[in-house]
Design an enzyme around this catalytic site. Structure first.
Site, PDB file in Angstrom:
ATOM      1  N   ASP A  79       0.809  -1.224   0.000  1.00 38.85           N
ATOM      2  CA  ASP A  79       0.000   0.000   0.000  1.00 38.85           C
ATOM      3  C   ASP A  79       0.842   1.274   0.000  1.00 38.85           C
ATOM      4  OD1 ASP A  79       0.990  -0.109   2.581  1.00 38.85           O
ATOM      5  OD2 ASP A  79      -0.930  -0.644   3.498  1.00 38.85           O
TER       6      ASP A  79
ATOM      7  N   TRP B 236       0.438  -8.550  13.704  1.00 36.57           N
ATOM      8  CA  TRP B 236       0.972  -7.213  13.432  1.00 36.57           C
ATOM      9  C   TRP B 236       1.927  -6.749  14.536  1.00 36.57           C
ATOM     10  CZ3 TRP B 236       1.339  -2.276  15.244  1.00 36.57           C
ATOM     11  CH2 TRP B 236       1.587  -1.268  14.295  1.00 36.57           C
TER      12      TRP B 236
ATOM     13  N   GLU C 169       8.121  -6.735  13.896  1.00 36.03           N
ATOM     14  CA  GLU C 169       9.072  -7.450  12.996  1.00 36.03           C
ATOM     15  C   GLU C 169      10.026  -6.453  12.340  1.00 36.03           C
ATOM     16  OE1 GLU C 169       6.133  -6.597  11.963  1.00 36.03           O
ATOM     17  OE2 GLU C 169       6.586  -5.737  10.005  1.00 36.03           O
TER      18      GLU C 169
ATOM     19  N   HIS D 227      -6.500   2.296   4.920  1.00 38.67           N
ATOM     20  CA  HIS D 227      -7.162   0.994   5.098  1.00 38.67           C
ATOM     21  C   HIS D 227      -7.365   0.706   6.578  1.00 38.67           C
ATOM     22  CE1 HIS D 227      -3.502  -1.082   6.523  1.00 38.67           C
ATOM     23  NE2 HIS D 227      -2.872  -0.257   5.715  1.00 38.67           N
TER      24      HIS D 227
HETATM   25  N1  UDH Z   1      -0.584  -7.294   4.262  1.00 40.05           N
HETATM   26  C1  UDH Z   1      -1.440  -7.868   3.354  1.00 40.05           C
HETATM   27  N2  UDH Z   1      -2.566  -8.457   3.765  1.00 40.05           N
HETATM   28  C2  UDH Z   1      -2.929  -8.498   5.071  1.00 40.05           C
HETATM   29  C3  UDH Z   1      -2.052  -7.921   5.998  1.00 40.05           C
HETATM   30  C4  UDH Z   1      -0.893  -7.295   5.579  1.00 40.05           C
HETATM   31  O1  UDH Z   1      -1.180  -7.848   2.148  1.00 40.05           O
HETATM   32  O2  UDH Z   1      -3.969  -9.060   5.388  1.00 40.05           O
HETATM   33  C5  UDH Z   1       0.723  -6.747   3.815  1.00 40.05           C
HETATM   34  C6  UDH Z   1       0.583  -5.552   2.920  1.00 40.05           C
HETATM   35  O3  UDH Z   1       1.648  -5.525   2.049  1.00 40.05           O
HETATM   36  C7  UDH Z   1       0.635  -4.425   3.926  1.00 40.05           C
HETATM   37  C8  UDH Z   1       1.732  -4.942   4.833  1.00 40.05           C
HETATM   38  O4  UDH Z   1       1.491  -6.316   4.902  1.00 40.05           O
HETATM   39  O5  UDH Z   1       0.931  -3.212   3.311  1.00 40.05           O
HETATM   40  C9  UDH Z   1       1.743  -4.298   6.195  1.00 40.05           C
HETATM   41  O6  UDH Z   1       0.460  -4.410   6.809  1.00 40.05           O
HETATM   42  P1  UDH Z   1      -0.414  -3.131   7.142  1.00 40.05           P
HETATM   43  O7  UDH Z   1      -0.644  -2.362   5.937  1.00 40.05           O
HETATM   44  O8  UDH Z   1      -1.633  -3.607   7.873  1.00 40.05           O
HETATM   45  O9  UDH Z   1       0.557  -2.381   8.107  1.00 40.05           O
HETATM   46  P2  UDH Z   1       0.345  -0.909   8.605  1.00 40.05           P
HETATM   47  O10 UDH Z   1       1.551  -0.526   9.358  1.00 40.05           O
HETATM   48  O11 UDH Z   1      -0.808  -1.171   9.620  1.00 40.05           O
HETATM   49  O12 UDH Z   1      -0.128  -0.034   7.520  1.00 40.05           O
HETATM   50  C10 UDH Z   1      -1.478  -0.176  10.050  1.00 40.05           C
HETATM   51  C11 UDH Z   1      -2.775  -0.719  10.505  1.00 40.05           C
HETATM   52  C12 UDH Z   1      -3.837   0.162  10.068  1.00 40.05           C
HETATM   53  C13 UDH Z   1      -4.809   0.346  11.165  1.00 40.05           C
HETATM   54  C14 UDH Z   1      -5.382   1.722  11.061  1.00 40.05           C
HETATM   55  C15 UDH Z   1      -6.300   1.983  12.190  1.00 40.05           C
HETATM   56  N3  UDH Z   1      -6.541   3.390  12.237  1.00 40.05           N
HETATM   57 MN    MN Z   2      -0.632  -0.286   5.503  1.00 36.65          MN
END
Ligand code: UDH
Ligand code: MN
Length: 378
Positions: free
Chosen positions: A230, A290, A293, A323
């Site tokens: 993303d 999550w 890592e 998202h």
């Molecule tokens: N990913 C997937 N599918 C999943 C989970 C993770 O493809 O079901 C991959 C994807 O490349 C993603 C990456 O793992 O960009 C990291 O996961 P993430 O986008 O969930 O991590 P982020 O740090 O999480 O963006 C933030 C959580 C958002 C919560 C917002 C609440 N306000």
């Molecule tokens: Mn993300």
């Protein structure tokens, strides 16, 4: 060389003599023809017949001449060309010959790609379709999301590894923006989407390890960019290549107000050379769910005496597709605690202990999808 030039001179003279002969014969023929017309009335029958016979004979000889092997004219030209060749410096000859054979050795790409545009306007248009994406991205791709610059040899063989499950919309935006950017950056690259098979708890770092192993089965990549699906760069001067130190590329993400959320943050998009990756034994395999890592990855780097490099906060800007948190990737409160063990476990947990089952490999024109069972605990 001079002796060669001497050898060719007689040939040129011979050719010149033959050309003169040909011209004189034509002139004679014309002259006889005119005589025949002019003196026709005054000539007796016998003389006319003789003249016609002579005319026919000369015409016949000319026809035979013209029908002959005229390679001498080519010899003549070859002689001139080879004289020219003697004037060309030795080092240029090889490239001229191979260009002629259609196997031109390309020059190396310049250190700074000439076609970069700098800041980019990134909009995650909900109406963007996969066919829009194909139109914008497919040009000159080799299939499976592979690309090499057409007019130079890239100095950067980069596998782009994307951890993935159920984010088709995000992948669409990523492909739409990244392929054109990577082409402008003159990268010799391949896009590998590592899909976690099944509904088990997500494990980002383990998927990245799988991507490292699987991409190397296809091509001798020397650099690996590990990117969330993303995240799209907002400036194409943020080069998808490796540096002397492991690189944290997403140093200014919109979701953190274009700042680092904390000093040692190493999330989102990072680039490591093969040597740097092997030095830290790859990434940890047991951060399920999550969190943390990416901090483990950073710890491994500093524990092995390396520093992290970053682009400045203008060039390092990234936009993330908004998202919600995915199912089966909930925050795992156990993860941060594992960071205390990194120093002790990193040499035995990593690329040297990676176990997974490959389900299938699918080649889309814009990417290679690697479907993998990483033996999630539930
Ligand atoms: N990913 C997937 N599918 C999943 C989970 C993770 O493809 O079901 C991959 C994807 O490349 C993603 C990456 O793992 O960009 C990291 O996961 P993430 O986008 O969930 O991590 P982020 O740090 O999480 O963006 C933030 C959580 C958002 C919560 C917002 C609440 N306000
Ligand atoms: Mn993300």
């Amino acid at each position: 060389m001079p002796s060669d030039q001497e050898d060719r001179k007689p040939n040129n003279k011979l050719a010149d003599w033959r050309d003169s002969c040909l011209l004189s014969s034509f002139a004679l023929l014309l002259f006889l023809f005119r005589c025949l017309i002019y003196f026709r009335a005054k000539m007796n029958r016998l003389l006319r017949i003789i003249l016609i016979v002579v005319l026919l004979a000369v015409s016949f000889m000319l026809a035979v001449w013209l029908n002959n092997d005229h390679s001498y004219t080519h010899d003549h030209r070859y002689a001139e060309l080879s004289l020219m060749a003697d004037m060309i410096p030795e080092e240029q000859k090889e490239s001229i010959v191979s260009k002629f054979n259609g196997s031109s050795p390309l020059p190396p790409c310049p250190p700074t790609p000439p076609g970069l545009v700098g800041p980019l306007r990134i909009e995650f248009e909900w109406s963007r379709s996969m066919s829009d994406v194909r139109k914008a991205s497919r040009e000159n791709l080799q299939g499976g999301g592979r690309y090499k610059p057409l007019d130079c040899i890239s100095q950067h063989k980069v596998a782009i590894i994307i951890p993935y499950r159920n984010r088709k919309d995000h992948l669409k935006h990523w492909l739409y923006y990244l392929h054109p950017i990577l082409k402008r950056q003159q990268v010799d690259y391949g896009v590998y989407v590592i899909n976690q098979h099944g509904e088990g708890t997500f494990n980002r770092a383990k998927l990245l390890n799988v991507g490292y192993v699987e991409s190397l089965k296809e091509y001798a990549y020397d650099c690996f960019v590990f990117s969330d699906v993303d995240l799209v760069p907002m400036d194409d001067r943020n080069l998808y290549r490796c540096h002397g130190e492991p690189r944290h590329m997403a140093s200014a993400m919109d979701k953190f107000g274009f700042q680092m959320p904390y000093t040692n943050y190493f999330g989102g998009v990072v680039a490591l050379s093969r040597e740097q990756y092997m030095r830290i034994n790859g990434f940890p395999n047991n951060y399920w769910g999550w969190g943390a890592e990416d901090d483990d990855m950073h710890k491994r780097i500093t524990l092995k005496g390396m520093a992290v490099s970053r682009p400045d906060s203008r060039v390092g800007m990234y936009k993330m597709v908004r998202h919600l948190r995915d199912t089966h990737n909930e925050v795992n409160p156990q993860n941060p605690g594992q960071l205390h063990n990194t120093a002790r476990t990193m040499d035995t947990d990593g690329i040297n202990s990676l176990i997974y089952s490959l389900i299938k490999i699918e080649k889309d024109e814009l990417y290679t999808m690697i479907d993998v069972d990483i033996h999630a605990p539930n």
